[in-house]
Scaffold this motif. Structure first.
Motif, PDB file in Angstrom:
ATOM      1  N   MET A   1      13.543 -26.357 -23.704  1.00  0.00           N
ATOM      2  CA  MET A   1      13.702 -25.003 -24.217  1.00  0.00           C
ATOM      3  C   MET A   1      14.971 -24.905 -25.046  1.00  0.00           C
ATOM      4  O   MET A   1      15.965 -25.577 -24.753  1.00  0.00           O
ATOM      5  N   LEU A   2      14.921 -24.096 -26.048  1.00  0.00           N
ATOM      6  CA  LEU A   2      16.101 -23.851 -26.868  1.00  0.00           C
ATOM      7  C   LEU A   2      16.972 -22.824 -26.179  1.00  0.00           C
ATOM      8  O   LEU A   2      16.486 -21.790 -25.742  1.00  0.00           O
ATOM      9  N   GLU A   3      18.220 -23.119 -26.061  1.00  0.00           N
ATOM     10  CA  GLU A   3      19.185 -22.168 -25.521  1.00  0.00           C
ATOM     11  C   GLU A   3      20.030 -21.699 -26.696  1.00  0.00           C
ATOM     12  O   GLU A   3      20.971 -22.386 -27.097  1.00  0.00           O
ATOM     13  N   PRO A   4      19.665 -20.583 -27.297  1.00  0.00           N
ATOM     14  CA  PRO A   4      20.347 -20.151 -28.513  1.00  0.00           C
ATOM     15  C   PRO A   4      21.823 -19.838 -28.285  1.00  0.00           C
ATOM     16  O   PRO A   4      22.183 -19.069 -27.422  1.00  0.00           O
ATOM     17  N   ASP A   5      22.639 -20.505 -29.042  1.00  0.00           N
ATOM     18  CA  ASP A   5      24.068 -20.260 -28.995  1.00  0.00           C
ATOM     19  C   ASP A   5      24.575 -20.312 -30.434  1.00  0.00           C
ATOM     20  O   ASP A   5      24.623 -21.381 -31.040  1.00  0.00           O
ATOM     21  N   LEU A   6      24.918 -19.158 -30.952  1.00  0.00           N
ATOM     22  CA  LEU A   6      25.309 -19.034 -32.347  1.00  0.00           C
ATOM     23  C   LEU A   6      26.523 -19.886 -32.682  1.00  0.00           C
ATOM     24  O   LEU A   6      26.519 -20.632 -33.669  1.00  0.00           O
ATOM     25  N   SER A   7      27.586 -19.797 -31.890  1.00  0.00           N
ATOM     26  CA  SER A   7      28.803 -20.535 -32.231  1.00  0.00           C
ATOM     27  C   SER A   7      28.563 -22.042 -32.192  1.00  0.00           C
ATOM     28  O   SER A   7      29.102 -22.776 -33.019  1.00  0.00           O
ATOM     29  N   GLU A   8      27.732 -22.507 -31.259  1.00  0.00           N
ATOM     30  CA  GLU A   8      27.417 -23.941 -31.190  1.00  0.00           C
ATOM     31  C   GLU A   8      26.661 -24.378 -32.445  1.00  0.00           C
ATOM     32  O   GLU A   8      26.924 -25.436 -33.009  1.00  0.00           O
ATOM     33  N   TYR A   9      25.712 -23.565 -32.882  1.00  0.00           N
ATOM     34  CA  TYR A   9      24.953 -23.885 -34.091  1.00  0.00           C
ATOM     35  C   TYR A   9      25.871 -23.896 -35.319  1.00  0.00           C
ATOM     36  O   TYR A   9      25.778 -24.792 -36.159  1.00  0.00           O
ATOM     37  N   LEU A  10      26.764 -22.930 -35.404  1.00  0.00           N
ATOM     38  CA  LEU A  10      27.708 -22.898 -36.522  1.00  0.00           C
ATOM     39  C   LEU A  10      28.583 -24.156 -36.540  1.00  0.00           C
ATOM     40  O   LEU A  10      28.810 -24.745 -37.595  1.00  0.00           O
ATOM     41  N   MET A  11      29.048 -24.562 -35.366  1.00  0.00           N
ATOM     42  CA  MET A  11      29.893 -25.767 -35.288  1.00  0.00           C
ATOM     43  C   MET A  11      29.090 -27.015 -35.664  1.00  0.00           C
ATOM     44  O   MET A  11      29.605 -27.906 -36.343  1.00  0.00           O
ATOM     45  N   THR A  12      27.843 -27.073 -35.252  1.00  0.00           N
ATOM     46  CA  THR A  12      26.970 -28.195 -35.619  1.00  0.00           C
ATOM     47  C   THR A  12      26.797 -28.247 -37.136  1.00  0.00           C
ATOM     48  O   THR A  12      26.871 -29.323 -37.740  1.00  0.00           O
ATOM     49  N   LEU A  13      26.564 -27.089 -37.741  1.00  0.00           N
ATOM     50  CA  LEU A  13      26.413 -27.045 -39.199  1.00  0.00           C
ATOM     51  C   LEU A  13      27.694 -27.479 -39.909  1.00  0.00           C
ATOM     52  O   LEU A  13      27.633 -28.185 -40.921  1.00  0.00           O
ATOM     53  N   LEU A  14      28.843 -27.058 -39.385  1.00  0.00           N
ATOM     54  CA  LEU A  14      30.122 -27.491 -39.972  1.00  0.00           C
ATOM     55  C   LEU A  14      30.210 -29.008 -39.999  1.00  0.00           C
ATOM     56  O   LEU A  14      30.584 -29.597 -41.025  1.00  0.00           O
ATOM     57  N   LEU A  15      29.882 -29.621 -38.883  1.00  0.00           N
ATOM     58  CA  LEU A  15      29.936 -31.083 -38.799  1.00  0.00           C
ATOM     59  C   LEU A  15      28.925 -31.737 -39.726  1.00  0.00           C
ATOM     60  O   LEU A  15      29.261 -32.682 -40.447  1.00  0.00           O
ATOM     61  N   GLN A  16      27.699 -31.241 -39.722  1.00  0.00           N
ATOM     62  CA  GLN A  16      26.642 -31.808 -40.561  1.00  0.00           C
ATOM     63  C   GLN A  16      26.986 -31.732 -42.043  1.00  0.00           C
ATOM     64  O   GLN A  16      26.678 -32.637 -42.811  1.00  0.00           O
ATOM     65  N   LYS A  17      27.633 -30.650 -42.436  1.00  0.00           N
ATOM     66  CA  LYS A  17      27.937 -30.432 -43.846  1.00  0.00           C
ATOM     67  C   LYS A  17      29.354 -30.859 -44.217  1.00  0.00           C
ATOM     68  O   LYS A  17      29.776 -30.680 -45.355  1.00  0.00           O
ATOM     69  N   ASN A  18      30.065 -31.401 -43.212  1.00  0.00           N
ATOM     70  CA  ASN A  18      31.426 -31.873 -43.429  1.00  0.00           C
ATOM     71  C   ASN A  18      32.312 -30.777 -44.039  1.00  0.00           C
ATOM     72  O   ASN A  18      33.005 -30.991 -45.026  1.00  0.00           O
ATOM     73  N   LEU A  19      32.237 -29.599 -43.428  1.00  0.00           N
ATOM     74  CA  LEU A  19      32.999 -28.445 -43.896  1.00  0.00           C
ATOM     75  C   LEU A  19      34.104 -28.089 -42.912  1.00  0.00           C
ATOM     76  O   LEU A  19      34.011 -28.390 -41.725  1.00  0.00           O
ATOM     77  N   LYS A  20      35.089 -27.406 -43.409  1.00  0.00           N
ATOM     78  CA  LYS A  20      36.144 -26.819 -42.581  1.00  0.00           C
ATOM     79  C   LYS A  20      35.910 -25.304 -42.568  1.00  0.00           C
ATOM     80  O   LYS A  20      35.353 -24.732 -43.507  1.00  0.00           O
TER      81      LYS A  20
END
Length: 161
Positions: free
Chosen positions: A47-66
């Motif tokens: 099951m997906l456990e939606p966590d906005l801040s975790e998803y945002l942090m994952t996207l930061l890492l994936q896109k190599n952004l600060k």
């Protein structure tokens, strides 16, 4: 009378788990389940456990952004962006869309971001949403998008609140 939520102890009624299954397949397994309790027990790990801040942090890492780059690209106050990222603020739909522009998210990533935050997805049958989707699909930035929204008589993303 037994509740439909109770576990079914009869092994013959078990359903397989949906690890690796599409949403449609998971929906089908849910429909076939005899009890929700068994379904949940067998599938909780998938099951997906939606966590906005975790998803945002994952996207930061994936896109190599600060985060500073997101602040710059979104037009939102630095402190507010950081609070959204650490989970202490629940952003409005428009602020999240602005963050999506700041992160250069594609349509799918933007829609998931909105859903995880409990907001409605961008809907192409609503003129304002269609314009925002059009801008995302074409890689426009927040300022080009806000200008187009304003020129078309819609509230802008950065001044909508």
């Amino acid at each position: 009378m037994r509740s439909f939520l109770q576990n079914d102890s009869d092994d013959s009624n078990r359903i397989s788990d949906f690890s690796g299954a599409s949403t449609a397949e998971a929906r089908s397994l849910l429909k076939k389940a005899v009890s929700f309790g068994d379904f949940l027990r067998q599938n909780r790990k998938n099951m997906l456990e939606p966590d906005l801040s975790e998803y945002l942090m994952t996207l930061l890492l994936q896109k190599n952004l600060k985060r500073a780059q997101v602040v710059e690209g979104s037009g939102i106050d630095k402190a507010y962006v950081y609070q959204i990222f650490n989970g202490s603020k629940k952003p409005s739909r428009d602020k999240l869309i602005a963050i999506a522009f700041g992160m250069r998210l594609n349509e799918e990533e933007t829609q998931r971001l909105l859903k995880l935050a409990g907001h409605s997805a961008l809907y192409p049958r609503l003129a304002r949403d269609a314009l925002i989707l059009f801008a995302i699909q074409r890689g426009k930035d927040i300022w080009e998008t806000d200008e187009a929204l304003d020129k078309n008589g819609f509230p802008t993303l950065l001044s909508a609140e």
